[in-house]
Design a protein around this motif. Structure first.
Motif, PDB file in Angstrom:
ATOM      1  N   LYS A   1      16.347   1.714  37.256  1.00 49.09           N
ATOM      2  CA  LYS A   1      16.428   2.191  38.634  1.00 49.09           C
ATOM      3  C   LYS A   1      17.813   2.743  38.934  1.00 49.09           C
ATOM      4  N   THR A   2      18.831   2.046  38.442  1.00 53.38           N
ATOM      5  CA  THR A   2      20.213   2.501  38.650  1.00 53.38           C
ATOM      6  C   THR A   2      20.451   3.849  37.999  1.00 53.38           C
ATOM      7  N   LEU A   3      19.858   4.038  36.813  1.00 55.32           N
ATOM      8  CA  LEU A   3      20.073   5.287  36.075  1.00 55.32           C
ATOM      9  C   LEU A   3      19.104   6.384  36.501  1.00 55.32           C
ATOM     10  N   GLY A   4      18.115   6.028  37.320  1.00 56.37           N
ATOM     11  CA  GLY A   4      17.139   7.024  37.753  1.00 56.37           C
ATOM     12  C   GLY A   4      16.165   7.414  36.663  1.00 56.37           C
ATOM     13  N   ILE A   5      15.868   6.463  35.762  1.00 54.44           N
ATOM     14  CA  ILE A   5      14.940   6.726  34.668  1.00 54.44           C
ATOM     15  C   ILE A   5      13.565   6.176  35.041  1.00 54.44           C
ATOM     16  N   ALA A   6      12.556   7.019  34.963  1.00 55.71           N
ATOM     17  CA  ALA A   6      11.194   6.563  35.249  1.00 55.71           C
ATOM     18  C   ALA A   6      10.698   5.708  34.095  1.00 55.71           C
ATOM     19  N   SER A   7      10.132   4.568  34.426  1.00 53.34           N
ATOM     20  CA  SER A   7       9.636   3.674  33.378  1.00 53.34           C
ATOM     21  C   SER A   7       8.183   3.939  33.020  1.00 53.34           C
ATOM     22  N   SER A   8       7.456   4.633  33.902  1.00 59.66           N
ATOM     23  CA  SER A   8       6.056   4.943  33.623  1.00 59.66           C
ATOM     24  C   SER A   8       5.717   6.336  34.175  1.00 59.66           C
ATOM     25  N   PRO A   9       5.387   7.309  33.316  1.00 61.42           N
ATOM     26  CA  PRO A   9       5.443   7.208  31.860  1.00 61.42           C
ATOM     27  C   PRO A   9       6.899   7.159  31.365  1.00 61.42           C
ATOM     28  N   ARG A  10       7.099   6.554  30.229  1.00 59.98           N
ATOM     29  CA  ARG A  10       8.442   6.331  29.712  1.00 59.98           C
ATOM     30  C   ARG A  10       9.081   7.641  29.262  1.00 59.98           C
ATOM     31  N   VAL A  11      10.329   7.848  29.693  1.00 64.97           N
ATOM     32  CA  VAL A  11      11.092   9.021  29.270  1.00 64.97           C
ATOM     33  C   VAL A  11      11.390   8.892  27.774  1.00 64.97           C
ATOM     34  N   PRO A  12      11.177   9.959  26.985  1.00 68.65           N
ATOM     35  CA  PRO A  12      11.436   9.887  25.540  1.00 68.65           C
ATOM     36  C   PRO A  12      12.872   9.449  25.220  1.00 68.65           C
ATOM     37  N   PHE A  13      13.018   8.789  24.097  1.00 63.64           N
ATOM     38  CA  PHE A  13      14.284   8.202  23.664  1.00 63.64           C
ATOM     39  C   PHE A  13      15.425   9.215  23.654  1.00 63.64           C
ATOM     40  N   GLU A  14      15.206  10.370  23.072  1.00 69.49           N
ATOM     41  CA  GLU A  14      16.273  11.368  22.943  1.00 69.49           C
ATOM     42  C   GLU A  14      16.702  11.923  24.306  1.00 69.49           C
ATOM     43  N   GLN A  15      15.843  11.795  25.310  1.00 73.32           N
ATOM     44  CA  GLN A  15      16.217  12.212  26.663  1.00 73.32           C
ATOM     45  C   GLN A  15      16.897  11.082  27.428  1.00 73.32           C
ATOM     46  N   ARG A  16      16.661   9.856  27.011  1.00 74.85           N
ATOM     47  CA  ARG A  16      17.258   8.707  27.677  1.00 74.85           C
ATOM     48  C   ARG A  16      18.739   8.558  27.313  1.00 74.85           C
ATOM     49  N   LEU A  17      19.084   8.858  26.060  1.00 75.77           N
ATOM     50  CA  LEU A  17      20.460   8.648  25.608  1.00 75.77           C
ATOM     51  C   LEU A  17      21.497   9.433  26.415  1.00 75.77           C
ATOM     52  N   PRO A  18      21.278  10.715  26.718  1.00 73.51           N
ATOM     53  CA  PRO A  18      22.259  11.435  27.544  1.00 73.51           C
ATOM     54  C   PRO A  18      22.432  10.812  28.937  1.00 73.51           C
ATOM     55  N   ILE A  19      21.347  10.244  29.478  1.00 71.59           N
ATOM     56  CA  ILE A  19      21.433   9.593  30.794  1.00 71.59           C
ATOM     57  C   ILE A  19      22.315   8.352  30.687  1.00 71.59           C
ATOM     58  N   TYR A  20      22.163   7.596  29.611  1.00 70.03           N
ATOM     59  CA  TYR A  20      23.011   6.429  29.374  1.00 70.03           C
ATOM     60  C   TYR A  20      24.483   6.848  29.276  1.00 70.03           C
ATOM     61  N   ARG A  21      24.721   7.963  28.583  1.00 70.87           N
ATOM     62  CA  ARG A  21      26.114   8.428  28.403  1.00 70.87           C
ATOM     63  C   ARG A  21      26.711   8.867  29.738  1.00 70.87           C
ATOM     64  N   THR A  22      25.915   9.535  30.543  1.00 70.90           N
ATOM     65  CA  THR A  22      26.401  10.033  31.834  1.00 70.90           C
ATOM     66  C   THR A  22      26.755   8.882  32.778  1.00 70.90           C
ATOM     67  N   HIS A  23      26.015   7.801  32.665  1.00 68.96           N
ATOM     68  CA  HIS A  23      26.207   6.644  33.554  1.00 68.96           C
ATOM     69  C   HIS A  23      26.816   5.460  32.805  1.00 68.96           C
ATOM     70  N   GLN A  24      27.768   5.762  31.934  1.00 73.84           N
ATOM     71  CA  GLN A  24      28.364   4.707  31.110  1.00 73.84           C
ATOM     72  C   GLN A  24      28.968   3.552  31.922  1.00 73.84           C
ATOM     73  N   PRO A  25      29.672   3.802  33.030  1.00 69.41           N
ATOM     74  CA  PRO A  25      30.219   2.673  33.809  1.00 69.41           C
ATOM     75  C   PRO A  25      29.140   1.723  34.316  1.00 69.41           C
ATOM     76  N   GLN A  26      28.025   2.276  34.810  1.00 70.64           N
ATOM     77  CA  GLN A  26      26.938   1.439  35.298  1.00 70.64           C
ATOM     78  C   GLN A  26      26.277   0.658  34.156  1.00 70.64           C
ATOM     79  N   VAL A  27      26.153   1.320  33.011  1.00 67.40           N
ATOM     80  CA  VAL A  27      25.568   0.652  31.844  1.00 67.40           C
ATOM     81  C   VAL A  27      26.461  -0.494  31.387  1.00 67.40           C
ATOM     82  N   ASN A  28      27.767  -0.246  31.331  1.00 64.79           N
ATOM     83  CA  ASN A  28      28.713  -1.292  30.922  1.00 64.79           C
ATOM     84  C   ASN A  28      28.689  -2.473  31.903  1.00 64.79           C
ATOM     85  N   ALA A  29      28.561  -2.170  33.190  1.00 65.99           N
ATOM     86  CA  ALA A  29      28.501  -3.236  34.196  1.00 65.99           C
ATOM     87  C   ALA A  29      27.245  -4.084  34.001  1.00 65.99           C
ATOM     88  N   TRP A  30      26.130  -3.429  33.684  1.00 69.29           N
ATOM     89  CA  TRP A  30      24.882  -4.152  33.437  1.00 69.29           C
ATOM     90  C   TRP A  30      25.001  -5.051  32.205  1.00 69.29           C
TER      91      TRP A  30
END
Length: 428
Positions: free
Chosen positions: A70-99
């Motif tokens: 939810k924080t990253l704005g990734i839809a869980s259903s249907p699941r966003v493909p893996f290769e599209q998820r990684l750039p989102i993780y990189r863009t939101h690195q501070p939020q990911v690190n906090a989690w």
């Protein structure tokens, strides 16, 4: 001696009949209400017990993977493909690190527990233990941790997270009721999916190590025949508890049941002891059947009573879940070994036997087959790796497919009625 009169003889006869009837009624009441004599095995729990660490880890989780999505704005259903998820993780690195920081203690507890043997304590009562939901959520968090590490380019660390999820899934069935075992299979699926997505990014050493670790996990798995024995004693203990508490007076005797052979109601009279005896015998027959190959095993019919009359489809589907989980593990393990071989040798092998013994100890058996190994064929610079699938028919690597659905809604999802082969990289 004065002979008895006719009146006295009739009176004596009536008293005799009454006494016999009274004794018969007393015997019948005893027969119908007598408690079954069942010696439920007592299994010693390991000390320390990895189970305690898993439960604590699930409780220590501050924020779930769903919260992170939810924080990253990734839809869980249907699941966003893996290769599209990684750039989102990189863009939101501070939020990911906090989690990750929020859940650091939970991850530490889980991994501390891996140093010890796992055994779920005996279940008390019929509701399933409440920790299963938390454990399943935690398995998703391990998958999220794997993605977070992959987004940083830490492919080895991402693999470690995925393997830890798989390890957790293999531990959960130890001592668990059937529902706990099914949760274990679901947890394994998260780890397998992560490994499959990571596969193209892994080096030979990581692939080789991961394949060997999965092979070791599979060697120590709880066989489904043992799962059924665990379920037998758990259910038997619950039935005894119900009988003793008086919560199930209908278990004193029964006048109706369900005949699985004729698919019709069946009327009869049965004692508590008979109901228990037939239930235990049925579970033993199921356990014996589970030791046979999936493609040749026959499912014993349940006894004709209300207690076990409708259990057959539950156990049949559970056997399929077991075979599906093992097939998935065999496929991803073999795919890891194939990539290690290809990276080191420059091409994929002609046969799976070429992976032995440097990459695998043995070619894994097809859990849906009759004892034969997984199928494989090299196709130019790639390959097709498959199991015969739930229909137990080898279609030469033609994947299971449901054209009525889309790729994101289960077009290639394997079900117990699927026709076709369970192909690595296509089916799940």
């Amino acid at each position: 001696m004065k002979p008895f009169t006719h009146k006295e003889i009739r009176m004596f006869g009536c008293m005799t009949v009454f006494a016999i009837g009274l004794l018969g009624a007393a015997w019948s009441w005893f027969a119908f209400t007598a408690m079954p004599a069942v010696n439920i095995p007592i299994v010693a729990l390991p000390k320390p017990n990895a189970y305690d660490f898993v439960v604590q880890a699930a409780k220590a989780q501050v924020s779930t993977s769903g919260d992170l999505e939810k924080t990253l704005g990734i839809a869980s259903s249907p699941r966003v493909p893996f290769e599209q998820r990684l750039p989102i993780y990189r863009t939101h690195q501070p939020q990911v690190n906090a989690w990750l920081k929020q859940n650091e203690r939970a991850f530490q507890l889980l991994r501390q527990g891996f140093a010890y043997a796992y055994r779920e304590p005996p279940q008390k009562g019929t509701p399933p233990p409440s920790h299963y939901a938390g454990v399943r959520d935690f398995a998703r968090s391990l998958a999220a941790e794997s993605e977070a590490r992959a987004a940083r380019g830490d492919w080895k660390g991402a693999t470690r997270s995925a393997l830890d999820g798989l390890h957790l899934g293999y531990d959960i069935p130890r001592g668990a009721p059937l529902i706990g075992t099914l949760v274990g299979y679901a947890v394994q699926a998260y780890g397998r999916r992560s490994l499959q997505e990571l596969l193209p990014h892994l080096d030979a050493a990581t692939c080789r190590s991961a394949a060997r670790e999965i092979e070791k996990l599979r060697a120590g798995r709880v066989p489904f025949s043992e799962v059924l024995q665990q379920e037998k004693w758990i259910v038997a203990a619950n039935i005894l508890g119900m009988m003793k508490s008086g919560a199930a007076q209908s278990l004193a005797f029964q006048i109706s049941g369900y005949n699985a052979a004729t698919k019709k109601p069946h009327f009869r009279l049965a004692t508590r002891r008979r109901v228990m005896r037939e239930f235990l015998a049925y579970m033993d027959a199921l356990s014996a059947s589970a030791k046979q190959p999936y493609s040749t095993a026959s499912t014993p019919l349940p006894p004709v009573d209300f207690l076990t009359g409708d259990l057959e489809p539950v156990f049949t589907r559970a056997r399929w879940n077991d075979a599906r989980a093992e097939t998935g593990a065999s496929l991803v393990m073999t795919a890891l070994a194939l990539r290690a071989y290809q990276l080191e040798k420059g091409a994929f092998p002609e046969k799976l036997t070429q992976l032995v013994p440097n990459y695998l100890q043995a070619v894994p058996a097809d859990a849906f087959g009759a004892g034969e190994g997984l199928r494989y064929k090299k196709q130019g610079s790639t390959y097709v790796l498959w199991s015969v699938g739930p229909d137990t028919v080898d279609d030469g690597g033609k994947a299971i497919e449901n054209p009525a659905k889309t790729a994101t809604t289960g077009r290639f999802l394997v079900s117990d009625k699927s026709k076709g082969d369970f192909v690595f990289g296509v089916n799940r």
